[in-house]
Design an enzyme around this catalytic site. Structure first.
Site, PDB file in Angstrom:
ATOM      1  N   CYS A   1     -11.447  10.042   0.843  1.00 35.61           N
ATOM      2  CA  CYS A   1     -10.887   8.689   0.982  1.00 35.61           C
ATOM      3  C   CYS A   1      -9.491   8.637   0.365  1.00 35.61           C
ATOM      4  O   CYS A   1      -9.178   9.399  -0.555  1.00 35.61           O
ATOM      5  CB  CYS A   1     -11.822   7.708   0.289  1.00 35.61           C
ATOM      6  SG  CYS A   1     -11.225   6.012   0.245  1.00 35.61           S
TER       7      CYS A   1
ATOM      8  N   SER B   1      -8.419   6.671  -1.720  1.00 37.70           N
ATOM      9  CA  SER B   1      -8.505   6.406  -3.168  1.00 37.70           C
ATOM     10  C   SER B   1      -8.671   7.701  -3.958  1.00 37.70           C
ATOM     11  O   SER B   1      -8.153   7.814  -5.074  1.00 37.70           O
ATOM     12  CB  SER B   1      -9.679   5.489  -3.489  1.00 37.70           C
ATOM     13  OG  SER B   1      -9.563   4.315  -2.768  1.00 37.70           O
TER      14      SER B   1
ATOM     15  N   HIS C   1      -5.211   8.975  -4.186  1.00 32.69           N
ATOM     16  CA  HIS C   1      -4.398   8.199  -5.133  1.00 32.69           C
ATOM     17  C   HIS C   1      -4.651   8.685  -6.563  1.00 32.69           C
ATOM     18  O   HIS C   1      -3.729   8.748  -7.376  1.00 32.69           O
ATOM     19  CB  HIS C   1      -4.761   6.712  -5.053  1.00 32.69           C
ATOM     20  CG  HIS C   1      -4.143   6.022  -3.875  1.00 32.69           C
ATOM     21  ND1 HIS C   1      -4.295   4.676  -3.634  1.00 32.69           N
ATOM     22  CD2 HIS C   1      -3.363   6.496  -2.878  1.00 32.69           C
ATOM     23  CE1 HIS C   1      -3.639   4.351  -2.535  1.00 32.69           C
ATOM     24  NE2 HIS C   1      -3.069   5.437  -2.053  1.00 32.69           N
TER      25      HIS C   1
ATOM     26  N   HIS D   1     -16.415   9.828  -3.383  1.00 29.09           N
ATOM     27  CA  HIS D   1     -17.335   8.690  -3.505  1.00 29.09           C
ATOM     28  C   HIS D   1     -17.924   8.280  -2.169  1.00 29.09           C
ATOM     29  O   HIS D   1     -18.773   7.418  -2.111  1.00 29.09           O
ATOM     30  CB  HIS D   1     -16.605   7.500  -4.151  1.00 29.09           C
ATOM     31  CG  HIS D   1     -15.367   7.097  -3.411  1.00 29.09           C
ATOM     32  ND1 HIS D   1     -14.179   7.769  -3.543  1.00 29.09           N
ATOM     33  CD2 HIS D   1     -15.147   6.114  -2.514  1.00 29.09           C
ATOM     34  CE1 HIS D   1     -13.284   7.217  -2.764  1.00 29.09           C
ATOM     35  NE2 HIS D   1     -13.838   6.215  -2.112  1.00 29.09           N
TER      36      HIS D   1
ATOM     37  N   CYS E   1     -17.888   4.055   2.238  1.00 26.61           N
ATOM     38  CA  CYS E   1     -16.677   3.401   1.709  1.00 26.61           C
ATOM     39  C   CYS E   1     -15.729   2.943   2.807  1.00 26.61           C
ATOM     40  O   CYS E   1     -15.574   1.750   3.033  1.00 26.61           O
ATOM     41  CB  CYS E   1     -15.938   4.297   0.712  1.00 26.61           C
ATOM     42  SG  CYS E   1     -14.399   3.533   0.145  1.00 26.61           S
TER      43      CYS E   1
HETATM   44  N1  COD Z   1       4.279   1.499   5.031  1.00 22.18           N
HETATM   45  C1  COD Z   1       3.447   1.652   6.093  1.00 22.18           C
HETATM   46  N2  COD Z   1       2.436   2.566   6.096  1.00 22.18           N
HETATM   47  C2  COD Z   1       2.284   3.340   5.015  1.00 22.18           C
HETATM   48  C3  COD Z   1       3.136   3.257   3.889  1.00 22.18           C
HETATM   49  C4  COD Z   1       4.188   2.269   3.938  1.00 22.18           C
HETATM   50  N3  COD Z   1       5.009   2.107   2.916  1.00 22.18           N
HETATM   51  N4  COD Z   1       2.747   4.160   2.969  1.00 22.18           N
HETATM   52  C5  COD Z   1       1.681   4.806   3.505  1.00 22.18           C
HETATM   53  N5  COD Z   1       1.400   4.321   4.731  1.00 22.18           N
HETATM   54  C6  COD Z   1       0.305   4.693   5.615  1.00 22.18           C
HETATM   55  C7  COD Z   1       0.036   6.171   5.700  1.00 22.18           C
HETATM   56  O1  COD Z   1       0.860   6.810   6.629  1.00 22.18           O
HETATM   57  C8  COD Z   1      -1.441   6.186   6.111  1.00 22.18           C
HETATM   58  O2  COD Z   1      -1.597   6.215   7.508  1.00 22.18           O
HETATM   59  C9  COD Z   1      -1.996   4.863   5.577  1.00 22.18           C
HETATM   60  O3  COD Z   1      -0.883   4.111   5.099  1.00 22.18           O
HETATM   61  C10 COD Z   1      -3.000   5.065   4.412  1.00 22.18           C
HETATM   62  O4  COD Z   1      -4.103   5.658   4.914  1.00 22.18           O
HETATM   63  P1  COD Z   1      -4.944   6.830   4.201  1.00 22.18           P
HETATM   64  O5  COD Z   1      -5.788   7.450   5.286  1.00 22.18           O
HETATM   65  O6  COD Z   1      -4.036   7.688   3.404  1.00 22.18           O
HETATM   66  O7  COD Z   1      -5.848   6.035   3.200  1.00 22.18           O
HETATM   67  P2  COD Z   1      -7.245   5.285   3.420  1.00 22.18           P
HETATM   68  O8  COD Z   1      -7.160   4.435   4.629  1.00 22.18           O
HETATM   69  O9  COD Z   1      -8.387   6.237   3.301  1.00 22.18           O
HETATM   70  O10 COD Z   1      -7.310   4.445   2.068  1.00 22.18           O
HETATM   71  C11 COD Z   1      -6.976   3.169   1.989  1.00 22.18           C
HETATM   72  C12 COD Z   1      -6.372   2.773   0.679  1.00 22.18           C
HETATM   73  C13 COD Z   1      -5.182   3.710   0.482  1.00 22.18           C
HETATM   74  C14 COD Z   1      -5.957   1.350   0.840  1.00 22.18           C
HETATM   75  C15 COD Z   1      -7.299   2.969  -0.550  1.00 22.18           C
HETATM   76  O11 COD Z   1      -6.657   2.474  -1.671  1.00 22.18           O
HETATM   77  C16 COD Z   1      -8.648   2.268  -0.432  1.00 22.18           C
HETATM   78  O12 COD Z   1      -9.607   2.844   0.057  1.00 22.18           O
HETATM   79  N6  COD Z   1      -8.812   1.025  -0.866  1.00 22.18           N
HETATM   80  C17 COD Z   1     -10.048   0.299  -0.745  1.00 22.18           C
HETATM   81  C18 COD Z   1     -10.395  -0.486  -1.971  1.00 22.18           C
HETATM   82  C19 COD Z   1     -11.816  -0.332  -2.295  1.00 22.18           C
HETATM   83  O13 COD Z   1     -12.662  -1.070  -1.845  1.00 22.18           O
HETATM   84  N7  COD Z   1     -12.068   0.722  -3.055  1.00 22.18           N
HETATM   85  C20 COD Z   1     -13.359   1.139  -3.400  1.00 22.18           C
HETATM   86  C21 COD Z   1     -13.378   2.627  -3.471  1.00 22.18           C
HETATM   87  S1  COD Z   1     -12.182   3.344  -2.437  1.00 22.18           S
HETATM   88 ZN    ZN Z   2     -12.976   4.912  -0.849  1.00 22.55          ZN
END
Ligand code: COD
Ligand code: ZN
Ligand code: ZN
Length: 382
Positions: A54, A56, A59, A75, A182
């Site tokens: 994920c 996260s 991050h 997770h 998740c």
């Molecule tokens: N502008 C536009 N797009 C962007 C930028 C930007 N400045 N920076 C990055 N991106 C894009 C990336 O190219 C990518 O496509 C996307 O944003 C992020 O996607 P992933 O695949 O890296 O990440 P995800 O979708 O798996 O994760 C989502 C979050 C990064 C939001 C992550 O913080 C999360 O899972 N939050 C959920 C909160 C929650 O409930 N957490 C519980 C455990 S995770």
């Molecule tokens: Zn997650």
């Protein structure tokens, strides 16, 4: 998978197995031998079969969000119960389960409230990386190793609190449904539960990764007429369109702020906007992209530890709603098994979010696929 016999002969004993250890940030994970203690009262030991990677998890490895290290991250897991501690009644050895970061204790204020889902037993908002008794079940090279959000799935075996373990259908394919632990509920629920997207509406999704893609599925299921997807990685656009995005925008292709582009495109701003990236800048853009009077903006992305969101209050006084949600506002143990049912009835297209599967030992390649934007979800198979 070979049919294991339960209860297993390992019950009550320490299990030695392989896990990916995050010793420090900005370094590859190390596959090491770890000792996993038996579950204590109220705990469950799980044999992990699959785990998504994920945003996260990434991050944390990049140092944006903090959790104590060394730790076993991961997770978004699916597995089979190996053994249970004293007093555990909701699962038994052999059950198929998902590992959920947000428990449902069914006793705290949040759990007892009709809508609340941020269980007060959760270790996800400001994580300490330990079980509720302040200890850990993992040891590596004589050192105690933290867990992540009470889950830890980048390991062949993990120990979790019963309140964080969701029992799912015996027929569920574990190599797929892990992302229902998740990414899928986080995004899908943000659309259908938190925003309550309405038929015919215009939605904007910031971030077209795993979570953002699940938002798109939720918006589409709720009948949105227009879904604008925003990402700086244009490689995400073709797949996003296949999922239901009608217009894709790369903010880097515009001289003006992307919120201004959205307001001009829609004439009045969007009905619903979602932030699934986790930066303050994109959170502000998401808020300002929604209609000034009736727009709803949902923050999903986890922001860097210690950061502050600064907003001109007049942007809210005009009538906008700014909301956030955790795991799509689902009461996790009650509702996530139902999402698994929906997936099995082909009502939620989880498969198209899984773009890659890798053996567990290739976990660092999986993180590379995520960082380079090549994958939506990469699932590790144990
Ligand atoms: N502008 C536009 N797009 C962007 C930028 C930007 N400045 N920076 C990055 N991106 C894009 C990336 O190219 C990518 O496509 C996307 O944003 C992020 O996607 P992933 O695949 O890296 O990440 P995800 O979708 O798996 O994760 C989502 C979050 C990064 C939001 C992550 O913080 C999360 O899972 N939050 C959920 C909160 C929650 O409930 N957490 C519980 C455990 S995770
Ligand atoms: Zn997650
Ligand atoms: Zn609770």
């Amino acid at each position: 998978m070979k049919q294991a016999k339960f209860p297993m002969e390992t019950a009550g004993k320490v299990i030695t197995c392989r896990a990916a250890i995050a010793w420090t940030i900005n370094a590859p994970l190390c596959i090491e031998e770890v000792e996993v203690d038996p579950p204590k009262a109220g705990e469950v030991r799980i044999k992990i079969i699959s785990s998504g990677i994920c945003g996260s998890d990434n991050h944390i490895l990049e140092g944006k969000t903090k959790t104590p290290l060394p730790a076993i991250l991961g997770h978004e897991g699916a597995g089979v119960v190996e053994s249970i501690g004293e007093g555990v009644s909701s699962v038994k050895p052999g059950d198929k389960v998902l590992t959920i970061t947000v428990p449902q204790c069914r006793k705290c204020d949040s759990c007892l409230h009709a809508k609340g889902n941020c269980c007060l037993k959760a270790d996800v908002i400001y994580p300490v990386g330990l079980m509720l008794d302040g200890t850990t079940r993992f040891t590596c090279r004589g050192m105690k190793v933290h867990n992540l959000f009470g889950t830890s799935t980048f390991t062949e075996y993990t120990v979790m609190h019963e309140i964080s373990v969701a029992k799912i259908d015996d027929a569920a394919p574990l190599e797929k449904v892990c992302i229902l632990a998740c990414g899928v509920p986080t995004g899908y629920g943000a659309a259908v539960n938190t925003a309550q997207v309405t038929p015919g509406s215009t939605c904007v999704v910031f971030g077209l990764g795993g979570v953002g893609s699940a938002v798109v599925l939720g918006c589409r299921a709720a009948g949105a007429a227009r879904i604008i997807g925003i990402d700086i990685n244009e490689r995400k656009f073709a797949r996003a369109k296949a999922l239901g995005v009608t217009d894709c925008l790369n903010p880097r292709n515009f001289k003006k702020p992307i919120q201004q582009v959205v307001v001009e495109m829609t004439g009045v701003g969007a009905d619903f906007t979602f932030e699934a990236i986790g930066t303050i800048e994109t959170m502000v853009a998401a808020l300002e992209s929604c209609n000034l009077s009736y727009g709803v903006c949902v923050i999903i992305g986890v922001s860097p530890t210690g950061s502050q969101l600064s907003v001109d209050p007049m942007k809210l006084v005009s009538g906008r709603t700014l909301k956030g949600c955790l795991l799509g506002e689902y009461k996790t143990r009650d509702h996530i098994p139902l999402l698994v049912e929906d997936y099995m009835k082909k009502k939620i297209d989880v498969n198209s979010l899984i773009t890659h599967s890798l053996p567990f030992v290739k976990i660092n390649e999986g993180f590379e696929l995520l960082r380079s934007g090549q994958c939506i979800r990469c699932v590790l198979i144990f």
